[in-house]
Structures are given as C-alpha cells and as structure tokens.
Design a protein around this motif. Structure first.
Motif, PDB file in Angstrom:
ATOM      1  N   LYS A 225       0.781  -1.123  -0.067  1.00 31.73           N
ATOM      2  CA  LYS A 225       0.008  -0.033   0.084  1.00 31.73           C
ATOM      3  C   LYS A 225       0.860   1.266  -0.007  1.00 31.73           C
ATOM      4  CE  LYS A 225      -4.039   1.959   2.066  1.00 31.73           C
ATOM      5  NZ  LYS A 225      -4.887   2.103   3.325  1.00 31.73           N
ATOM      6  N   GLN A 229       1.044   4.191  -2.717  1.00 31.14           N
ATOM      7  CA  GLN A 229       0.576   5.494  -2.346  1.00 31.14           C
ATOM      8  C   GLN A 229       1.987   6.484  -2.573  1.00 31.14           C
ATOM      9  OE1 GLN A 229      -1.293   8.249  -1.460  1.00 31.14           O
ATOM     10  NE2 GLN A 229      -2.263   6.955   0.256  1.00 31.14           N
ATOM     11  N   ARG A 241      -5.451  10.439  -3.895  1.00 33.71           N
ATOM     12  CA  ARG A 241      -5.635   9.419  -2.987  1.00 33.71           C
ATOM     13  C   ARG A 241      -5.748   8.142  -3.609  1.00 33.71           C
ATOM     14  NH1 ARG A 241     -11.026  11.189  -1.569  1.00 33.71           N
ATOM     15  NH2 ARG A 241     -10.629  12.506  -3.306  1.00 33.71           N
ATOM     16  N   ILE A 242      -5.335   6.992  -2.728  1.00 31.56           N
ATOM     17  CA  ILE A 242      -5.585   5.667  -3.520  1.00 31.56           C
ATOM     18  C   ILE A 242      -6.600   4.814  -2.649  1.00 31.56           C
ATOM     19  CG2 ILE A 242      -3.079   5.575  -4.264  1.00 31.56           C
ATOM     20  CD1 ILE A 242      -2.475   3.447  -2.223  1.00 31.56           C
ATOM     21  N   ARG A 243      -7.237   3.736  -3.396  1.00 25.77           N
ATOM     22  CA  ARG A 243      -8.235   3.277  -2.524  1.00 25.77           C
ATOM     23  C   ARG A 243      -7.940   1.576  -3.197  1.00 25.77           C
ATOM     24  NH1 ARG A 243     -14.190   4.431  -4.652  1.00 25.77           N
ATOM     25  NH2 ARG A 243     -14.015   3.175  -6.695  1.00 25.77           N
ATOM     26  N   LEU A 244      -7.879   0.840  -2.156  1.00 25.91           N
ATOM     27  CA  LEU A 244      -7.703  -0.586  -2.565  1.00 25.91           C
ATOM     28  C   LEU A 244      -9.082  -1.358  -2.370  1.00 25.91           C
ATOM     29  CD1 LEU A 244      -4.363  -1.350  -0.719  1.00 25.91           C
ATOM     30  CD2 LEU A 244      -4.896  -0.386  -2.916  1.00 25.91           C
ATOM     31  N   ARG A 245      -9.623  -2.164  -3.473  1.00 26.89           N
ATOM     32  CA  ARG A 245     -10.782  -3.020  -3.288  1.00 26.89           C
ATOM     33  C   ARG A 245     -10.598  -4.489  -3.477  1.00 26.89           C
ATOM     34  NH1 ARG A 245     -12.572  -2.503  -8.103  1.00 26.89           N
ATOM     35  NH2 ARG A 245     -11.252  -0.774  -8.863  1.00 26.89           N
ATOM     36  N   TYR A 258      -6.765  -1.469  -7.619  1.00 28.07           N
ATOM     37  CA  TYR A 258      -6.590  -0.136  -6.747  1.00 28.07           C
ATOM     38  C   TYR A 258      -6.977   0.892  -7.811  1.00 28.07           C
ATOM     39  CZ  TYR A 258      -1.856  -0.473  -8.941  1.00 28.07           C
ATOM     40  OH  TYR A 258      -1.050  -0.336  -9.646  1.00 28.07           O
ATOM     41  N   ASP A 259      -7.350   1.933  -7.195  1.00 25.47           N
ATOM     42  CA  ASP A 259      -7.837   3.262  -8.169  1.00 25.47           C
ATOM     43  C   ASP A 259      -7.102   4.234  -7.431  1.00 25.47           C
ATOM     44  OD1 ASP A 259      -9.829   1.482  -8.726  1.00 25.47           O
ATOM     45  OD2 ASP A 259     -11.201   2.199  -7.159  1.00 25.47           O
ATOM     46  N   SER A 261      -7.704   8.577  -7.043  1.00 31.83           N
ATOM     47  CA  SER A 261      -8.601   9.705  -6.940  1.00 31.83           C
ATOM     48  C   SER A 261      -8.311  10.307  -8.332  1.00 31.83           C
ATOM     49  CB  SER A 261      -8.486  10.297  -5.696  1.00 31.83           C
ATOM     50  OG  SER A 261      -7.280  11.081  -5.785  1.00 31.83           O
ATOM     51  N   TRP A 278     -13.101   8.121  -9.320  1.00 34.17           N
ATOM     52  CA  TRP A 278     -11.741   7.212  -8.988  1.00 34.17           C
ATOM     53  C   TRP A 278     -11.402   6.777 -10.505  1.00 34.17           C
ATOM     54  CZ3 TRP A 278      -9.361   6.803  -4.293  1.00 34.17           C
ATOM     55  CH2 TRP A 278     -10.176   7.197  -3.316  1.00 34.17           C
ATOM     56  N   GLU A 280      -9.526   3.583 -12.038  1.00 34.18           N
ATOM     57  CA  GLU A 280      -8.954   2.006 -11.974  1.00 34.18           C
ATOM     58  C   GLU A 280      -7.334   1.932 -12.615  1.00 34.18           C
ATOM     59  OE1 GLU A 280     -11.372  -1.316 -12.937  1.00 34.18           O
ATOM     60  OE2 GLU A 280      -9.643  -2.398 -13.343  1.00 34.18           O
TER      61      GLU A 280
END
Ligand code: PHE
Length: 338
Positions: A225, A229, A241-245, A258-259, A261, A278, A280
């Motif tokens: 992560k 980042q 920002r990053i986001r993990l799904r 992960y995406d 922003s 977001w 991807e």
C-alpha cells in the motif's frame, strides 16, 4: 496545319511554361529529357516526318526547327536564373517566412512509461524486460491460473498456431525473473500487452502495463500500500488518494484492484473518471505461495507483493485524455500537444 505541327506548337507552350516555373536545374533537365532527349518528343516527331505528304514537308520541317530552337532558348534562359550573372532576386524572396523543421518527439505513452520507471528506480526497483510473445506456461500456468480461467479463452487471448501467445499481462515477467534470480527481488517491468477486447474509450486491444515485484523476508500488504501511495504522490502530487478494493487474481492472495482519485476533477466526478471520482489503475496483491513453489522459492521463508499499473489509465489522468483511442490514432493534432 497537320498534327505534327500541332504537337510542336503545344510542346513549345508546355516547355516554356515549365521552364518559367522551374525551381531548380533538375526541373530544366527534365524538360530537356521530355522534349529534346533521345527518347523525347522531338526525335519521335522527326521519325514520323516520313509519313506526311511531300507537299507539307517543308512547312513541317520549318516548324520543327523553330520549335526546337524556342525550347532550347527557354531552357537557356531558365538555367541563367540559377547560375552566374542572372540575379537571384527574382527567385528567392527573402521576406518569406522560413520553412519550419518538424522535429519528432516521444509518444506520450513512452514518455509516461519512462517517468514511472524513473520513480520506481528511486525507490530501489530495477527495470527489466520480457518477451511480448510468451509461452502459456509463463503467462498462465506458472502464475497459478486454473485451466478453466476465462482469461485463457481464445476469445480473450491471442494464440499462435504453435501454441505460444501474445502475453495478456506483464505478470509472466515475474516468473522469468524469479526463475533466474535468487531472492530478494525488486523489479519493475514495463511493456506492451494484448487482449481481445473491443476497443472503446477505456479499453484497447493492446495497451501497456508496468509490472512490479518485490520479494524479501517479512513483506506485508502495508508495504504494498505504501509503495502504491508513494508512487501516486510522486506522479500526481500530494493530494491524490488511493483506494484498494478486494479482488481475485490467481497469482496473488490476498488480491486487490486499486484506484487513484481522479486528479482531473479532484474526485468530484468528470468524463475522464466517468463521474465516479476514481480511476482504476490495475491489480495488485501478495504473491501466492503456489507461485513461489513454481519458481523454486520457499514460501515459508520468502514473501512478496506484486502489482500491475495500466499506463494508458495513468495517461488519461496525467494528460486529461478522455478517450484512449486518441493515443493510437496517430493524429498529429493530438500528438503535437505533448
Ligand atoms: N496482471 C494483472 C492484470 O493484468 C494485474 C496484477 C499484477 C495483479 C500483479 C496482481 C499482481 O490484470
């Protein structure tokens, strides 16, 4: 007036206007070749002279001679414009703007790939390369892909008659590196990948990924992560920002997609992020122990993470490109902006 005289008169007019328009000695030489040269018009007409009735010969012969002289004279005058005494003033207009030299430049995708690799280099990754034509073993089997996984389908992946394929991802480079190197490993592998997708604004049949692989002792999801980042911030600034799904890949466990922003609209929603805020970027995860076994690493000792990065997706964010197809149409009006 017979047809030979008509041809002569026409040729004189043509030759004169070509000489007047000539931009170089070569242009004048081509006039000579066409009319007076060995295979030119005048020798040809002179061969036809025998076919005309005797009473027209005199007149035709005279026209022939005057015509030839007129052309020679037009050529001599034109040559004088390019040489010696005749002034250059009438052929070089120094007030005209110069001709601009078009200098080529790197394609935005190449530029971005180099930029990504530079960022990962600073974090200690080494850049490596792998083949675009891959074995099924490296692209699927060694990556723990089950026989019935949809990505193996000929509807999704391009197969050669000899059983090799166009790689559908850069992940086989992970295998090639681990097969030939002892851990620890810290590599990125940029390259082209191929899938049987119907091209639209966010998909192409060939696109580019950067594969990342880190193998060492006690590597954790937190390391993954943080590297993603850090990469995002290096590339897009502190605000991204990053986001993990949660997701599934056969070669990582756990797996995420992960995406980032959307930096175009700051996450508020626009046509680049399809109003979701977001974008991807690709997938990532902790290397599956079975993959380690396949390459002869002991999963009890070694752990690692892997990630993929879609370069076109980054390009959309970085250059505010709403449609990937612009990147491949080679329209200079688009390419010139980079
Ligand atoms: N190869 C995956 C893809 O193309 C991305 C990925 C790379 C996922 C590395 C996990 C680890 O979708």
């Amino acid at each position: 007036m017979n047809t030979i005289i008509e041809s002569i008169n026409r040729a004189v007019e043509e030759a004169k206007s070509r000489c007047a328009a000539a931009k170089s000695q070569a242009d004048i030489e081509s006039v000579r070749i066409d009319y007076l040269g060995r295979n030119g018009l005048f020798p040809e007409l002179s061969r036809q002279m025998g076919t005309i009735p005797a009473e027209e010969r005199r007149e035709t012969g005279a026209a022939f001679n005057t015509g030839r002289t007129a052309i020679q004279q037009a050529m001599d005058e034109a040559v004088a414009r390019f040489t010696g005494s005749a002034s250059n003033d009438d052929i070089i207009d120094i007030t005209l703007p110069g001709r601009r030299q078009c200098v080529g430049r790197k394609h935005p995708i190449s530029r971005l790939a180099e930029e990504c690799v530079a960022i990962f280099r600073r974090m200690g990754f080494i850049a490596v390369d792998g083949p675009e034509i891959e074995s099924i073993y490296h692209n699927f089997d060694a990556l723990n892909t089950p026989m019935d996984h949809p990505s193996r389908d000929p509807q999704d992946t391009f197969y050669f008659p000899d059983g090799r394929i166009l790689r559908s991802q850069t992940s086989p480079v992970q295998i090639r590196v681990m097969e030939t190197h002892e851990p620890p490993v810290r590599i990125v592998a940029p390259g082209r990948v191929f899938r049987r997708d119907t091209p639209d604004a966010t998909h192409g049949m060939n696109f580019h990924q950067i594969e990342g692989l880190y193998v060492d002792k006690n590597v954790s999801m937190a390391d993954l992560k943080s590297v993603l980042q850090d990469f995002a911030r290096e590339m897009f600034g502190q605000d991204v920002r990053i986001r993990l799904r949660p997701h599934f890949f056969p070669f990582t466990e756990p797996s995420v997609e992960y995406d980032f922003s959307c930096v175009v609209c700051g996450g508020k929603g626009c046509n680049v992020c399809k109003h979701s805020g977001w974008i991807e970027i690709a997938g990532a995860g902790m290397v599956d122990p079975q993959v380690f076994r396949n390459v002869g690493y002991d999963p009890e000792v070694w752990s690692g993470y892997a990630f993929g990065l879609g370069i076109e997706r980054l390009a959309m964010l970085r250059f505010h490109i709403p449609d990937l197809r612009f990147l491949y149409e080679n329209d200079v009006r688009f390419l010139e902006q980079f």
